[in-house]
Motif scaffolding. Sequence first.
Motif, PDB file in Angstrom:
ATOM      1  N   LEU A  77       0.850  -1.187   0.000  1.00 28.63           N
ATOM      2  CA  LEU A  77       0.000   0.000   0.000  1.00 28.63           C
ATOM      3  C   LEU A  77       0.889   1.242   0.000  1.00 28.63           C
ATOM      4  O   LEU A  77       1.798   1.361   0.842  1.00 28.63           O
ATOM      5  N   THR A 126      -3.130   0.962  -9.294  1.00 26.26           N
ATOM      6  CA  THR A 126      -3.542  -0.139  -8.432  1.00 26.26           C
ATOM      7  C   THR A 126      -3.883  -1.369  -9.263  1.00 26.26           C
ATOM      8  O   THR A 126      -4.705  -1.309 -10.182  1.00 26.26           O
ATOM      9  N   THR A 181      -1.350  -1.341  -4.222  1.00 30.42           N
ATOM     10  CA  THR A 181      -2.518  -0.516  -3.963  1.00 30.42           C
ATOM     11  C   THR A 181      -2.062   0.911  -3.724  1.00 30.42           C
ATOM     12  O   THR A 181      -1.250   1.172  -2.830  1.00 30.42           O
TER      13      THR A 181
END
Length: 118
Positions: A10, A90, A115
């Motif tokens: 992330l 993403t 992400t």
Amino acid sequence: VQLQASGGGLVQPGGSLRLSCQASGFTLSDYAIGWFRQVPGKERAGISCINSSDDSTYYADSVKGRFTISRDNAKSTAYLQMNSLKPEDTAVYYCAASFSGTGAFDYWGQGTLVTVSS
């Protein structure tokens, strides 16, 4: 024979990640390496490739100027440096190896999720 993709995670928009593609069971230097990505519900798309003979590279327009592909044959590893990441980056990212270098890929990694979100 195995390709192991790693390095996903992330990250906030504008951030960076470096993906790695570790090869085992074959000689990485003999193969062109491609990076692909896939968003659920969409087809897998090729985004970058590095040749085996002269390390020439290709980038899709969507990542050109932001992503850099490289390889370290001594470490049997290829990389995808991703900068200035956007939410639309993403996806699950895959690496693949092609002996012929003509677009037919012989080996695929398992994918690593990237992400991009705040």
